[in-house]
Design an enzyme around this catalytic site. Sequence first.
Site, PDB file in Angstrom:
ATOM      1  N   ASP A   1       0.846  -1.203   0.000  1.00  0.00           N
ATOM      2  CA  ASP A   1       0.000   0.000   0.000  1.00  0.00           C
ATOM      3  C   ASP A   1       0.876   1.245   0.000  1.00  0.00           C
ATOM      4  O   ASP A   1       2.066   1.184   0.299  1.00  0.00           O
ATOM      5  CB  ASP A   1      -0.988   0.000   1.180  1.00  0.00           C
ATOM      6  CG  ASP A   1      -0.334  -0.206   2.536  1.00  0.00           C
ATOM      7  OD1 ASP A   1       0.898  -0.346   2.606  1.00  0.00           O
ATOM      8  OD2 ASP A   1      -1.061  -0.219   3.539  1.00  0.00           O
TER       9      ASP A   1
ATOM     10  N   ASN B   1      -8.546   0.130  13.320  1.00  0.00           N
ATOM     11  CA  ASN B   1      -9.926  -0.050  12.847  1.00  0.00           C
ATOM     12  C   ASN B   1     -10.108  -1.400  12.141  1.00  0.00           C
ATOM     13  O   ASN B   1     -11.136  -1.643  11.523  1.00  0.00           O
ATOM     14  CB  ASN B   1     -10.318   1.088  11.898  1.00  0.00           C
ATOM     15  CG  ASN B   1      -9.444   1.136  10.645  1.00  0.00           C
ATOM     16  OD1 ASN B   1      -8.546   0.305  10.471  1.00  0.00           O
ATOM     17  ND2 ASN B   1      -9.700   2.103   9.780  1.00  0.00           N
TER      18      ASN B   1
ATOM     19  N   HIS C   1      -8.188  -2.497   9.636  1.00  0.00           N
ATOM     20  CA  HIS C   1      -7.785  -2.532   8.220  1.00  0.00           C
ATOM     21  C   HIS C   1      -6.584  -3.447   8.005  1.00  0.00           C
ATOM     22  O   HIS C   1      -5.777  -3.684   8.908  1.00  0.00           O
ATOM     23  CB  HIS C   1      -7.550  -1.120   7.660  1.00  0.00           C
ATOM     24  CG  HIS C   1      -6.315  -0.411   8.095  1.00  0.00           C
ATOM     25  ND1 HIS C   1      -6.177   0.953   8.012  1.00  0.00           N
ATOM     26  CD2 HIS C   1      -5.128  -0.859   8.598  1.00  0.00           C
ATOM     27  CE1 HIS C   1      -4.980   1.303   8.437  1.00  0.00           C
ATOM     28  NE2 HIS C   1      -4.328   0.223   8.802  1.00  0.00           N
TER      29      HIS C   1
ATOM     30  N   GLU D   1      -9.859  -0.253   4.249  1.00  0.00           N
ATOM     31  CA  GLU D   1     -10.568   0.222   5.430  1.00  0.00           C
ATOM     32  C   GLU D   1     -11.856  -0.580   5.622  1.00  0.00           C
ATOM     33  O   GLU D   1     -12.283  -1.306   4.707  1.00  0.00           O
ATOM     34  CB  GLU D   1     -10.901   1.713   5.256  1.00  0.00           C
ATOM     35  CG  GLU D   1      -9.685   2.603   4.989  1.00  0.00           C
ATOM     36  CD  GLU D   1      -8.800   2.842   6.215  1.00  0.00           C
ATOM     37  OE1 GLU D   1      -8.738   1.967   7.109  1.00  0.00           O
ATOM     38  OE2 GLU D   1      -8.161   3.910   6.266  1.00  0.00           O
TER      39      GLU D   1
HETATM   40  P1  PGA Z   1       1.085   0.207  13.076  1.00  0.00           P
HETATM   41  O1  PGA Z   1       0.222   0.141  11.754  1.00  0.00           O
HETATM   42  O2  PGA Z   1       2.040  -0.936  13.009  1.00  0.00           O
HETATM   43  O3  PGA Z   1       1.804   1.535  13.001  1.00  0.00           O
HETATM   44  O4  PGA Z   1       0.149   0.087  14.220  1.00  0.00           O
HETATM   45  C1  PGA Z   1      -0.408  -1.064  11.411  1.00  0.00           C
HETATM   46  C2  PGA Z   1      -1.411  -0.840  10.294  1.00  0.00           C
HETATM   47  O5  PGA Z   1      -2.066   0.210  10.262  1.00  0.00           O
HETATM   48  O6  PGA Z   1      -1.562  -1.742   9.462  1.00  0.00           O
END
Ligand code: PGA
Length: 249
Positions: free
Chosen positions: A68, A134, A136, A141
Amino acid sequence: MRTVRIFDSPAQVAGAVADRLGELLAANPRPVITFPTGSTMLPVYDEIVSRSKDGRLDLRGVQVIQLDEYAGVDDQTAASFRAWLHEHLLDPAGITEFHTLPAHDPTPPALAAYEDGIRARGGVDLAILGIGGNGHIAFNEPGSPADSRTRVVDLDRRTRQANERYWTNADAFVPTRAVTQGIGTILEARSILLIATGAEKADILHEALNGPVTEHVPASLIRSHPHAEVLADAAAGRHHDVEDDRISA
Ligand code: PGA
């Protein structure tokens, strides 16, 4: 699925991911892998890089597929995911093959060519994923269709807030749109490894693993994959009560 392994610490999770890479490389020195960005991955990449520097892992043949990216960024954007991945993993581990998303100009033909590039490499052997607060996975999302392909998406407010820390004043605001592999694209990987650490991931991880399999919690959709595994530390896995798959130190 279902393999959930809970470790005492993030360092042990990092060791398990590095071990898994070692197994993959022993069987195939040219594996196709997606690596996520995010703070969860920092100790993991530190461990991988340290094993590559002392010769325990040779990652030079790895073919990395980008998962992504923010829409509109180019190679000069310091807060881009590609820059982050170069800094924390690719450059120190000597990985040169990086199939990137057409983030700067994500037209439908460019997105289709990106997916063709995955197929041309024989598909993804291992999709390593993080999980957002959330639920994702990549930038899919809540509400993302289970059969979605690589596409442009709007970022949800919570995701943009979580990522504000990476966007310094020089880069201005967190973009509102991103380009992401779709859930359908991700689920085509031959195996999946989802990593979660820290108490702030405990509730969403529990929901993803024990709630309904639903597009409202994108990470829950990996439960439909036959070779998906979750590695969590004790803080993120604190609601997980299956004692027999707990790995003790
Ligand atoms: P993070 O992000 O490791 O900074 O918590 C994980 C994600 O959003 O996939």
